[in-house]
Design a protein around this motif. Structure first.
Motif, PDB file in Angstrom:
ATOM      1  N   SER A  25       0.850  -1.193   0.000  1.00  9.91           N
ATOM      2  CA  SER A  25       0.000   0.000   0.000  1.00  9.91           C
ATOM      3  C   SER A  25       0.888   1.247   0.000  1.00  9.91           C
ATOM      4  CB  SER A  25      -0.870  -0.015   1.259  1.00  9.91           C
ATOM      5  OG  SER A  25      -1.418   1.252   1.508  1.00  9.91           O
ATOM      6  N   PRO A  26       0.426   2.322  -0.609  1.00  7.61           N
ATOM      7  CA  PRO A  26       1.202   3.572  -0.587  1.00  7.61           C
ATOM      8  C   PRO A  26       0.970   4.414   0.665  1.00  7.61           C
ATOM      9  CG  PRO A  26      -0.712   3.849  -1.967  1.00  7.61           C
ATOM     10  CD  PRO A  26      -0.722   2.408  -1.512  1.00  7.61           C
ATOM     11  N   ASN A  29       4.113   5.891   2.169  1.00  6.90           N
ATOM     12  CA  ASN A  29       5.091   6.499   1.268  1.00  6.90           C
ATOM     13  C   ASN A  29       5.276   7.969   1.621  1.00  6.90           C
ATOM     14  OD1 ASN A  29       5.284   4.103  -0.107  1.00  6.90           O
ATOM     15  ND2 ASN A  29       4.262   4.813  -1.951  1.00  6.90           N
ATOM     16  N   VAL A 100       3.833   8.810  -5.889  1.00  3.98           N
ATOM     17  CA  VAL A 100       3.566   8.631  -4.452  1.00  3.98           C
ATOM     18  C   VAL A 100       2.585   7.481  -4.232  1.00  3.98           C
ATOM     19  CG1 VAL A 100       2.611   9.738  -2.394  1.00  3.98           C
ATOM     20  CG2 VAL A 100       4.120  11.028  -3.909  1.00  3.98           C
ATOM     21  N   ALA A 101       1.705   7.226  -5.182  1.00  3.54           N
ATOM     22  CA  ALA A 101       0.680   6.189  -5.036  1.00  3.54           C
ATOM     23  C   ALA A 101       1.190   4.780  -5.343  1.00  3.54           C
ATOM     24  CB  ALA A 101      -0.508   6.509  -5.944  1.00  3.54           C
ATOM     25  N   ARG A 102       2.431   4.655  -5.744  1.00  2.53           N
ATOM     26  CA  ARG A 102       2.957   3.326  -6.087  1.00  2.53           C
ATOM     27  C   ARG A 102       3.140   2.493  -4.816  1.00  2.53           C
ATOM     28  NH1 ARG A 102       6.964  -0.124  -6.007  1.00  2.53           N
ATOM     29  NH2 ARG A 102       7.997  -0.974  -7.832  1.00  2.53           N
ATOM     30  N   PRO A 103       2.506   1.328  -4.730  1.00  3.50           N
ATOM     31  CA  PRO A 103       2.719   0.475  -3.558  1.00  3.50           C
ATOM     32  C   PRO A 103       4.039  -0.293  -3.679  1.00  3.50           C
ATOM     33  CG  PRO A 103       1.090  -0.507  -5.001  1.00  3.50           C
ATOM     34  CD  PRO A 103       1.478   0.813  -5.621  1.00  3.50           C
ATOM     35  N   TYR A 104       4.714  -0.493  -2.566  1.00  2.00           N
ATOM     36  CA  TYR A 104       5.956  -1.261  -2.532  1.00  2.00           C
ATOM     37  C   TYR A 104       5.735  -2.532  -1.728  1.00  2.00           C
ATOM     38  CZ  TYR A 104       8.351   2.871  -4.254  1.00  2.00           C
ATOM     39  OH  TYR A 104       8.758   3.933  -5.019  1.00  2.00           O
ATOM     40  N   TRP A 112      11.571   2.215  -2.348  1.00  2.00           N
ATOM     41  CA  TRP A 112      11.734   3.627  -2.684  1.00  2.00           C
ATOM     42  C   TRP A 112      12.013   3.757  -4.175  1.00  2.00           C
ATOM     43  CZ3 TRP A 112      16.466   6.194  -4.077  1.00  2.00           C
ATOM     44  CH2 TRP A 112      17.604   5.377  -4.076  1.00  2.00           C
ATOM     45  N   VAL A 129      10.520   9.047  -3.457  1.00  2.00           N
ATOM     46  CA  VAL A 129       9.411   8.517  -2.669  1.00  2.00           C
ATOM     47  C   VAL A 129       9.984   7.343  -1.891  1.00  2.00           C
ATOM     48  CG1 VAL A 129       7.127   7.470  -2.681  1.00  2.00           C
ATOM     49  CG2 VAL A 129       7.692   9.242  -4.364  1.00  2.00           C
ATOM     50  N   HIS A 131       9.361   4.644   1.392  1.00  2.33           N
ATOM     51  CA  HIS A 131       8.441   4.084   2.371  1.00  2.33           C
ATOM     52  C   HIS A 131       8.986   4.409   3.763  1.00  2.33           C
ATOM     53  CE1 HIS A 131       6.154   1.195   4.707  1.00  2.33           C
ATOM     54  NE2 HIS A 131       5.340   1.062   3.664  1.00  2.33           N
TER      55      HIS A 131
END
Length: 170
Positions: A25-26, A29, A100-104, A112, A129, A131
Motif C-alpha cells: 500500500s502507498p 510512502n 507517491v501512489a505506487r505500492p511497494y 523507494w 518517494v 516508504h
C-alpha cells in the motif's frame, strides 16, 4: 537466524505488520522533492543516486520474514534506477501523485524510487518517494546532503569522497 539478516526496529516491525495485514500500500510512502534549475546531467545524477544507495545500507534493505518476524536483509546493490520523464506543467502534479501512489512490497523490493521530471520551462523536479519503513522526515536532510556531494563529484568526473561514515538506521 541467517547471518545476513539483522533485527528490525520496533517501528519497522509495526510497519511490516501493517504491510502483512493490508498488503502492499502507498499509505506510508513519503515524498521528498528537490526543484532543480537548469538542465541536470542525467548520467551524473543517475550515478549519484546509485552512490547514495551504495552509501546507505537502509536504501538497499528488504524485510525478510523468519519465524513470523521481519528481519532486515541488505541487498549488495540497489536495483532501481532514475526514471526520467518530460512533463508539461499541467501534468506535473499528476505525475507526482502517481509516483507517491505506487505500492511497494517490503519483502521483495527496496521500497523507494526516484524520478527526474523535466518541465517544459527548462527546470526539473527530482522526486524521491521512500516508504516510512526506510526513513523518517529527518532522513531527507541526510539524503539531500549526500546526493549533493555525490552529484558534485560525478559532475567533476569521479566517485564521491564521503565526509564521514554513513549514519545507520536503528
Amino acid at each position: 537466524m541467517a547471518t545476513d539478516l539483522a533485527p528490525t526496529s520496533h517501528a519497522q516491525r509495526a510497519l511490516w505488520f501493517l504491510h502483512r495485514w493490508d498488503g502492499p500500500s502507498p499509505t506510508y510512502n513519503m515524498p521528498f522533492a528537490l526543484r532543480l534549475t537548469g538542465t541536470p546531467d542525467e548520467t551524473a545524477l543517475r550515478l549519484a543516486v546509485a552512490d547514495v544507495a551504495a552509501r546507505h545500507d537502509i536504501l538497499r534493505t528488504v524485510l525478510e520474514p523468519l519465524d513470523g518476524l521481519p528481519y532486515q536483509r541488505v541487498e549488495p546493490e540497489w536495483t532501481g534506477d532514475l526514471a526520467v520523464a518530460d512533463v508539461a506543467g499541467h501534468e506535473l502534479e499528476e505525475r507526482i501523485r502517481q509516483a507517491v501512489a505506487r505500492p511497494y512490497d517490503l519483502e521483495r523490493e527496496t521500497p523507494w524510487g526516484v524520478w527526474l521530471l523535466r518541465t517544459e520551462r527548462g527546470g526539473a523536479l527530482l522526486l524521491f518517494v521512500l516508504h516510512h519503513v526506510l526513513a523518517d522526515r529527518w532522513s531527507f536532510t541526510v539524503l539531500a546532503r549526500d546526493l549533493h556531494v555525490a552529484y558534485g563529484a560525478r559532475l567533476a568526473g569521479g566517485p564521491p569522497v564521503w565526509p564521514a561514515t554513513a549514519p545507520r538506521y536503528g
